[in-house]
Scaffold this motif. Structure first.
Motif: not given
Length: 264
Positions: A106-107, A185-186, A212-216
């Motif tokens: 998590m970022v 990514f928040d 890469m699997t990403m939720i942004v």
């Protein structure tokens, strides 16, 4: 090199009727969403729509009020047990939660780097103290991830010596050093000066290209248009509209259209 869940037919993240309330404040009101391995999901929406809360629930930084979230086919935070012939949910212990979190990086908006540690030491911290990786191996891993985000030449710099964009790239390397399957990514660019946003988005484009699997969660519409496989628009704690990048050019819902008019 792709770093995705092993089973391509199993969703990386599956949210089913997710609710979250803080006292009388009902922040999420039945979020259902599917994120497949190797894809990028961008969540858009006005402030207060529940986007960040949803990410925090996936990573178990908040506790569900209702519904369920599965990561790589495994229920997050709970297990099903039989009690007096009934199926009930039992909370996982801290060690079990930590094991589930290992799949997730998590970022945050703020970089939260240790000010007294160099970039390299910041990236080594979790592999050494959380994953118990040997120091020499953690150092090699950290240098590799700093190289991946274009920060290897700043490995010995302290956060105060780095720009906001450079600090955020170190923060991304720190998350990647734990070898997550999924990156959350928040609003990773919201705290940056406009001229520094591009360098962080460039790193994220590279991660997407690597599979890469990403939720942004972001307001960067250009990034969403270019990189997203799925776009989800949230408002008032619900999913108002979702689809491919084409919905940015032809939104069906008035709330989504008004949001796009505002941010563009």
């Amino acid at each position: 090199m792709s770093n995705t869940s092993g089973r391509g037919d199993v969703p990386a993240v599956q949210a089913i009727e997710v609710h979250k309330a803080f006292g009388d404040l009902h922040v999420l009101r039945g979020i259902t969403m599917t994120v497949m391995p190797g894809t990028v999901t961008v969540i858009l929406g006005p402030s207060g729509s529940g986007k960040s809360t949803f990410l925090r629930l996936i990573n178990q930084l908040e506790t569900l009020t209702g519904g369920e979230i599965d990561v790589d086919g495994e229920l997050v935070g709970y297990r099903h047990v039989s009690r007096n012939g009934r199926d009930v949910l039992q909370s996982l212990n801290e060690r079990e939660v930590a094991r589930q979190r290992e799949k997730l990086g998590m970022v945050f908006q703020r970089f939260n780097l240790f000010p007294h540690k160099t970039a390299l030491e910041n990236v080594m911290e979790a592999p050494v103290h959380v994953a118990h990786v040997a120091k020499h191996e953690a150092r090699e891993r950290a240098l590799s991830e700093l190289r991946r985000v274009g920060m290897e030449d700043r490995a010995d710099y302290y956060p105060v010596q780095l720009s906001g964009g450079q600090q955020q790239r170190v923060a991304i390397a720190r998350a990647l050093a734990m070898k997550p399957e999924i990156m959350l990514f928040d609003e990773p660019t919201s705290a940056l000066d406009p001229e520094l946003v591009g360098e962080v988005l460039s790193v994220m484009r590279g991660l997407a290209k690597d599979g890469m699997t990403m939720i942004v969660v972001t307001h960067e519409i250009g990034f969403a248009r270019e990189v997203a496989d799925q776009i989800v628009f949230m408002d008032g704690g619900v999913v108002v509209e979702h689809g491919g990048p084409e919905i940015l050019d032809d939104p069906h819902e008035d709330r989504f259209r008004a949001f796009l008019d505002h941010v563009l």
